[in-house]
Design a protein around this motif. Sequence first.
Motif, PDB file in Angstrom:
ATOM      1  N   GLY A 164       1.407   7.245  -7.416  1.00  0.00           N
ATOM      2  CA  GLY A 164       2.079   6.186  -6.675  1.00  0.00           C
ATOM      3  C   GLY A 164       1.982   4.812  -7.301  1.00  0.00           C
ATOM      4  N   SER A 165       1.387   4.719  -8.476  1.00  0.00           N
ATOM      5  CA  SER A 165       1.208   3.405  -9.101  1.00  0.00           C
ATOM      6  C   SER A 165       2.556   2.766  -9.414  1.00  0.00           C
ATOM      7  CB  SER A 165       0.403   3.547 -10.402  1.00  0.00           C
ATOM      8  OG  SER A 165      -0.886   4.050 -10.140  1.00  0.00           O
ATOM      9  N   GLY A 166       2.727   1.549  -8.948  1.00  0.00           N
ATOM     10  CA  GLY A 166       3.943   0.812  -9.224  1.00  0.00           C
ATOM     11  C   GLY A 166       5.087   1.043  -8.263  1.00  0.00           C
ATOM     12  N   ALA A 217      -6.843   3.957  -2.387  1.00  0.00           N
ATOM     13  CA  ALA A 217      -7.029   4.440  -3.761  1.00  0.00           C
ATOM     14  C   ALA A 217      -8.463   4.900  -3.981  1.00  0.00           C
ATOM     15  CB  ALA A 217      -6.659   3.345  -4.753  1.00  0.00           C
ATOM     16  N   GLY A 227       2.476   2.823  -2.247  1.00  0.00           N
ATOM     17  CA  GLY A 227       2.220   3.732  -3.355  1.00  0.00           C
ATOM     18  C   GLY A 227       1.044   4.650  -3.088  1.00  0.00           C
ATOM     19  N   GLN A 228      -0.015   4.111  -2.500  1.00  0.00           N
ATOM     20  CA  GLN A 228      -1.179   4.930  -2.187  1.00  0.00           C
ATOM     21  C   GLN A 228      -0.954   5.787  -0.944  1.00  0.00           C
ATOM     22  OE1 GLN A 228      -3.656   5.341  -4.277  1.00  0.00           O
ATOM     23  NE2 GLN A 228      -2.617   3.883  -5.612  1.00  0.00           N
ATOM     24  N   ALA A 245      -2.758   8.983  -9.534  1.00  0.00           N
ATOM     25  CA  ALA A 245      -2.033   7.831 -10.078  1.00  0.00           C
ATOM     26  C   ALA A 245      -0.527   7.924  -9.855  1.00  0.00           C
ATOM     27  CB  ALA A 245      -2.314   7.697 -11.572  1.00  0.00           C
ATOM     28  N   SER A 279       0.815  -1.221   0.000  1.00  0.00           N
ATOM     29  CA  SER A 279       0.000   0.000   0.000  1.00  0.00           C
ATOM     30  C   SER A 279       0.848   1.270   0.000  1.00  0.00           C
ATOM     31  CB  SER A 279      -0.925   0.010   1.217  1.00  0.00           C
ATOM     32  OG  SER A 279      -0.183   0.123   2.425  1.00  0.00           O
ATOM     33  N   TYR A 293      -4.326  -0.995  -0.168  1.00  0.00           N
ATOM     34  CA  TYR A 293      -4.003  -0.275  -1.408  1.00  0.00           C
ATOM     35  C   TYR A 293      -5.285   0.178  -2.101  1.00  0.00           C
ATOM     36  CZ  TYR A 293      -2.347   0.413  -6.228  1.00  0.00           C
ATOM     37  OH  TYR A 293      -2.085   0.928  -7.475  1.00  0.00           O
ATOM     38  N   TYR A 294      -6.242  -0.750  -2.251  1.00  0.00           N
ATOM     39  CA  TYR A 294      -7.472  -0.415  -2.960  1.00  0.00           C
ATOM     40  C   TYR A 294      -8.395   0.475  -2.129  1.00  0.00           C
ATOM     41  CZ  TYR A 294      -6.179  -3.708  -6.605  1.00  0.00           C
ATOM     42  OH  TYR A 294      -5.514  -4.331  -7.626  1.00  0.00           O
ATOM     43  N   GLN A 329       5.297   0.465  -5.114  1.00  0.00           N
ATOM     44  CA  GLN A 329       5.488  -0.630  -4.167  1.00  0.00           C
ATOM     45  C   GLN A 329       6.348  -1.739  -4.772  1.00  0.00           C
ATOM     46  OE1 GLN A 329       2.661   0.336  -5.493  1.00  0.00           O
ATOM     47  NE2 GLN A 329       1.510  -1.390  -6.312  1.00  0.00           N
TER      48      GLN A 329
END
Length: 335
Positions: free
Chosen positions: A308-310, A197, A137-138, A306, A135, A193-194, A312
């Motif tokens: 922080g996507s990727g 997000a 990234g988020q 978006a 998590s 994470y979700y 992690q």
Amino acid sequence: TQEYKRLPQNWDGFSALGPIAPPLDRGRPYHFSHTRYDSPGQQASGTNLRKGNRMSEIVDSEKVFGSGGLIKYVSGRTIAVTVVIAVVVLILEATSGGLLLTGPNIGGSLNAASELGFIAVGVTALMIGGEFDLSVGQTFVASGMTFATLYTIIGIIPALIIALLVGVVIGLINGFITVAFGIPSFITTLGMYYVVAGVILLATTGSPISVNNTPAAFNVFAGYIGNSSIRWEVVWWLGFAVIMAAVLHRTSFGNHIFASGGAPDVARNVGVPVGRTKIALFVLCGIFAGFAGIVSFAHYGDIEPAAGSGLQLQAIAASVIGGTALFGGVGTIYG
């Protein structure tokens, strides 16, 4: 049957009743090794806790680290990766006509790496402790957007504190669910994470937060150092990395981290608070990810849902390439 009990100061590591491990002494770090003595004259395989200068990995440390110098703090994989990188850099420097290792190029590369570097420091410590955080990234985005929204309303310092608290809360929830309910951290943090997000998208409707002119105070986080091409965020990153490395290798908490990741059952038996240690690592991971988001906004004056996507997966990859074991107990911040 292993018996664990408190022993006098002159404990010599042997017992007629079987392997006995003393409680961890906060003032004196210990080594875990793969040798155990069931009686004074008999050797058997197992796990023994003995006093030493430091405990850095739940492995036979003499075989991995040797007896002195920098080799104590890095793994063989780290040395190998460093050599490979050095060779690649030399080849690219030669084929680029000497343009690769110029000041602007080096500064730009360090500046770009620093935001991921903050997250990788936290992720490495957490992985040494035997857990994952997908998590981050988020958390990066949530703290960055919180700071971006609040600093014009309540001031930079209060906004910074609240933004970091967002990372603390996310890490605390991750740690509590993982430890209290025994849910694998991979599942816990993927769910977080979700959740984060979704909250971000709901709060921002998918729109970025940006400013045309950032305050001069932001230079403390991301301004250039004098006339160089290196920004202050690199100094923050390297400073946090050195502090975290010292914590891992020079403190009782660092001993607990390695023990919790490498041999959690043994660690519990000798008095290590494994649950609290892992929760603290999740919180630290959230703080580092949150600070990275704040620095990113200070640098660019912009942050989007978006962003922080990727991150992690990049942080985990950086940690593993640097010598951290996927299953805990082994790793270094230097790597």
